[in-house]
Design a protein around this motif. Structure first.
Motif, short mmCIF file in Angstrom:
data_model
loop_
_atom_site.label_atom_id
_atom_site.label_comp_id
_atom_site.label_asym_id
_atom_site.label_seq_id
_atom_site.Cartn_x
_atom_site.Cartn_y
_atom_site.Cartn_z
N VAL A 126 1.06 -1.22 0.04
CA VAL A 126 -0.01 -0.12 0.04
C VAL A 126 0.98 1.16 -0.04
N HIS A 127 0.62 1.94 -1.07
CA HIS A 127 1.83 3.12 -1.16
C HIS A 127 0.67 4.11 -0.98
N LEU A 128 1.16 5.33 0.05
CA LEU A 128 0.53 6.69 0.13
C LEU A 128 1.24 7.68 -0.41
N GLY A 129 0.74 8.66 -0.62
CA GLY A 129 1.25 9.92 -1.39
C GLY A 129 1.63 9.35 -2.82
N ALA A 130 0.94 8.46 -3.35
CA ALA A 130 1.27 7.83 -4.78
C ALA A 130 0.06 8.18 -5.88
N GLY A 131 -0.09 9.32 -6.46
CA GLY A 131 -1.16 9.58 -7.18
C GLY A 131 -1.03 8.80 -8.62
N VAL A 132 -1.99 8.15 -9.02
CA VAL A 132 -1.96 7.50 -10.35
C VAL A 132 -2.26 8.58 -11.33
N GLN A 185 2.82 8.58 -9.46
CA GLN A 185 4.04 9.35 -9.09
C GLN A 185 4.40 8.89 -7.64
N LEU A 186 5.44 8.38 -7.60
CA LEU A 186 5.68 7.60 -6.36
C LEU A 186 7.21 8.56 -5.98
N GLY A 187 6.89 8.96 -4.80
CA GLY A 187 8.28 9.89 -4.16
C GLY A 187 8.83 10.89 -5.13
N GLY A 188 8.16 11.60 -5.88
CA GLY A 188 8.57 12.46 -6.72
C GLY A 188 8.97 11.93 -7.93
N GLU A 189 8.97 10.63 -8.14
CA GLU A 189 9.43 10.01 -9.48
C GLU A 189 8.01 9.45 -10.14
N ALA A 190 8.03 9.82 -11.53
CA ALA A 190 6.91 8.90 -12.40
C ALA A 190 7.32 7.67 -12.66
N GLU A 191 6.71 6.55 -12.38
CA GLU A 191 7.19 5.44 -12.70
C GLU A 191 6.05 4.49 -13.39
N THR A 192 6.21 3.50 -14.42
CA THR A 192 5.18 2.77 -14.86
C THR A 192 5.29 1.44 -14.52
N ARG A 193 4.20 1.01 -13.91
CA ARG A 193 4.31 -0.69 -13.42
C ARG A 193 3.31 -1.47 -14.33
N SER A 194 3.75 -2.63 -14.49
CA SER A 194 2.84 -3.47 -15.36
C SER A 194 1.96 -4.18 -14.52
N TYR A 195 0.73 -4.37 -15.00
CA TYR A 195 -0.45 -5.30 -14.27
C TYR A 195 -1.10 -6.23 -15.11
N ASP A 196 -1.65 -7.15 -14.30
CA ASP A 196 -2.76 -8.04 -15.42
C ASP A 196 -4.23 -7.29 -15.29
#
Ligand SMILES: Cc1cc2nc3c(=O)[nH]c(=O)nc-3n(C[C@H](O)[C@H](O)[C@H](O)COP(=O)(O)OP(=O)(O)OC[C@H]3O[C@@H](n4cnc5c(N)ncnc54)[C@H](O)[C@@H]3O)c2cc1C
Length: 442
Positions: free
Chosen positions: A220-226, A242-253
Motif C-alpha cells: 500500500v503506497h501513500l502519497g502515490a497519485g496515479v 507518481q512515487l516519491g517525486g518520480e513517475a514510474e510505470t508498473r505492469s499489471y494483469d
C-alpha cells in the motif's frame, strides 16, 4: 494475477484484501498521504476522529463481518442513537415514535399521518416502482403539502441543495428501510435505534486492513497519485504512478479504479463515448464541515437535522454525545455540516469566513453558547461526497467491468438503491474483486 488498485479508501482496500486472500498480490496507490479516503481521520486531543462524522448501522453487515475477520470485532461498540430536529426556533427530540406525537410544527392529524406513512415506508420491500417518482412528487401526493413542507422539503434541500427536487423516491425509501434495519430485536429494540462506532475510529479498521493486504503479499503506497492507466492492445496493462517525486510505470494483469466517476476518463484514453457519458452525467455534492472542539456540550443530541433553512448548515452532529469527550482530551466534538456544489458561496469560503458565518447561529440551538467555549475549530472539504440519485437512476449506473478489458471501476455512484457508506464500499470492493478473479480465471 498482479493487480494495481487506485485508491486506499474502503473499496480499494477491501478489494485488495479479497484478492490477497485468494493469492493475487495487489499494489494499492493512494494519492493522499493517509488511508481511508472519505472516512479518513484527523486528531483531536491526540485521538483520531473522522474528518466527517461516521457511524455504522445494524444493517452494515459487510463491515461488521470484515471487522470480525480482521480480529477487531470487539472494537465495535453499539450505542443508542439520539436524534433531534431543529425547527421553528427550537430543538425537537426525534428519537422514538412517541416523540413524533409531541412535534408541534405539525397538526395532531398530520403527526398521525406522518407516523403511518413512516411505518408503511419502513415495511415496504418493493422499491423499483418508486424510481419513477422524485421524492418531492411522491411525498406531495402521498404525505400532503403540510407534511412535505414542514419535514421533508427542508431535509431534502439540506442534503441535496439546488438538486433537492430531482432526488429519486427510491433513495428516500432506502433511508427508511435502513433505519428500520438498524433497530434491534425485542420490544426495546423496536423503539430504540442503535448506531455502531469502532473505538479507535475508522482509522483502526483501515490500518489493520492495509497491514493485512501487505501480509498477503501486497503493498500500500501513500502519497502515490496515479496519473494514467496504461492500455496496450486494447487492454489495461499497467499504471503510471507518481512515487516519491518520480513517475514510474508498473505492469499489471488487471487494474481497479475506485476514483470518482468524473476522474476515470482523465486517467484513461479510449473509453467509448456511451460509457464516458454515463461517468460524466453524474452530479456529486461536496461535504463541507466545520468541526468545533468545545469546552462544554452544545446539545444533548448526537444527530440534529436542521429543518430551518434560515440556518446556514444542514446538520449538527455532536460526536461526543456518542463517544464520550474523555476520548478527546475532554473536548466536545461538534460537526456543522453542509453538502454543497463547488460553485456555492459557502464552498468557496475559507475556514475563518465559514466559521464566522456559522457562529451566530449556534445560540439558536443553545442560548447559553458562548464563543469562549470554542477550544479550536477545523475546516474540511470532501469532494465527490454525495452522488445525486435521480429518477430512473438504475438504468444509468456504469458497469464495474469497463469497456476496456482488464479495467474495473468501483465507486459510490454504483451503490444503489442503498445510499453510499463504508459498508457498501467494502461489499462492492469484495464483489468486484471476485468479478476480477472470475475474468482472470476465464
Ligand atoms: C461527511 C461524510 C459523512 C459520512 N458518514 C458516513 C457514515 O456515517 N457511515 C458510513 O458508513 N459512511 C459514511 N460516509 C460515506 C463513506 O465515507 C464513503 O461512502 C466511503 O468511505 C467511500 O469509500 P470509497 O473507497 O468508495 O471511496 P473514497 O473514500 O472516496 O476512496 C477513493 C480514494 O481514491 C483516491 N484517489 C482518487 N484519485 C486518485 C488517483 N489518481 N491516484 C491515487 N488515488 C486516488 C482518493 O484520495 C480516495 O482516498 C460519509 C461520507 C462523508 C463525506
Amino acid at each position: 494475477m498482479k493487480v494495481g488498485v487506485i485508491g486506499a479508501g474502503a473499496a480499494g482496500l477491501a478489494a485488495a484484501y479479497e484478492l490477497g486472500l485468494h493469492g493475487h498480490a495487489c499494489d494499492v496507490f493512494e494519492a493522499a498521504p493517509f488511508l481511508g479516503g472519505q472516512a479518513s481521520t484527523f486528531e483531536v486531543g491526540g485521538t483520531p476522529v473522522e474528518r466527517g462524522y461516521h457511524h455504522l448501522f445494524r444493517s452494515d453487515t459487510a463491515m461488521v463481518q470484515l471487522m470480525e475477520e480482521l480480529g477487531i470485532g470487539d472494537r465495535l461498540k453499539w450505542i443508542d442513537s439520539n436524534v433531534g430536529y431543529f425547527a421553528e426556533g427550537r430543538v425537537w427530540r426525534f428519537t422514538g415514535p412517541f416523540d413524533l406525537l409531541r412535534f408541534r410544527p405539525l397538526s395532531p392529524l398530520d403527526r398521525v399521518r406522518l407516523g403511518l406513512l413512516t411505518l408503511s415506508l419502513q415495511r415496504r420491500k418493493e422499491w423499483r416502482s418508486l424510481e419513477r417518482w422524485t421524492a418531492a412528487e411522491w411525498l406531495l401526493e402521498h404525505a400532503g403539502e403540510s407534511i412535505y413542507r414542514a419535514v421533508f422539503e427542508p431535509m431534502l434541500r439540506g442534503k441535496f441543495g439546488a438538486y433537492y427536487g430531482q432526488v429519486s423516491m427510491a433513495w428516500l425509501w432506502n433511508k427508511f428501510a435502513l433505519r428500520t434495519a438498524s433497530r434491534g430485536k425485542g420490544l426495546r429494540g423496536r423503539f430504540k435505534e442503535q448506531l455502531g462506532y469502532p473505538v479507535g475510529s475508522f482509522e483502526e479498521i483501515f490500518t489493520v486492513l492495509a497491514e493485512r493486504v501487505e501480509s498477503l503479499g501486497g503493498a500500500v503506497h501513500l502519497g502515490a497519485g496515479v496519473r494514467r492507466v496504461v492500455v496496450e492492445e486494447g487492454r489495461a496493462a499497467g499504471l503510471e504512478v507518481q512515487l516519491g517525486g518520480e513517475a514510474e510505470t508498473r505492469s499489471y494483469d488487471a487494474v481497479l479504479a475506485t476514483v470518482p466517476s468524473y476522474v476515470l476518463p482523465r486517467l484513461v484514453d479510449g473509453l467509448p463515448d456511451d460509457y464516458t457519458e454515463m461517468l460524466t452525467d453524474k452530479v456529486y455534492l461536496s461535504a463541507v464541515l466545520i468541526v468545533m472542539v468545545l469546552e462544554r456540550p452544545l446539545s444533548p443530541h448526537y444527530w440534529m437535522y436542521v429543518g430551518d433553512r434560515s440556518m446556514p448548515f444542514l446538520g449538527v452532529i455532536e460526536h461526543t454525545n456518542f463517544m464520550p469527550a474523555e476520548h478527546y482530551g475532554g473536548g466536545h466534538v461538534v460537526y456543522l455540516t453542509n453538502y454543497l456544489d463547488r460553485d456555492d458561496r459557502l464552498y468557496k469560503m475559507d475556514a475563518a469566513e465559514l466559521y464566522a458565518e456559522y457562529l451566530p447561529h449556534l445560540r439558536r440551538i443553545n442560548p447559553a453558547f458562548d464563543e469562549s467555549w470554542v477550544r479550536e475549530y477545523h475546516h474540511h472539504k470532501v469532494d465527490a461526497a454525495q452522488p445525486i440519485v435521480t429518477r430512473g437512476y438504475s438504468e444509468r449506473i456504469p458497469a464495474h467491468r469497463t469497456p476496456i478489458p482488464g479495467l474495473y471501476l468501483a465507486n459510490t455512484t454504483q451503490i444503489y438503491p442503498e445510499d453510499r457508506g463504508t459498508n457498501y464500499s467494502v461489499r462492492m470492493g469484495r464483489q468486484v474483486a471476485r468479478l476480477m478473479m472470475e475474468d482472470g480465471a476465464g
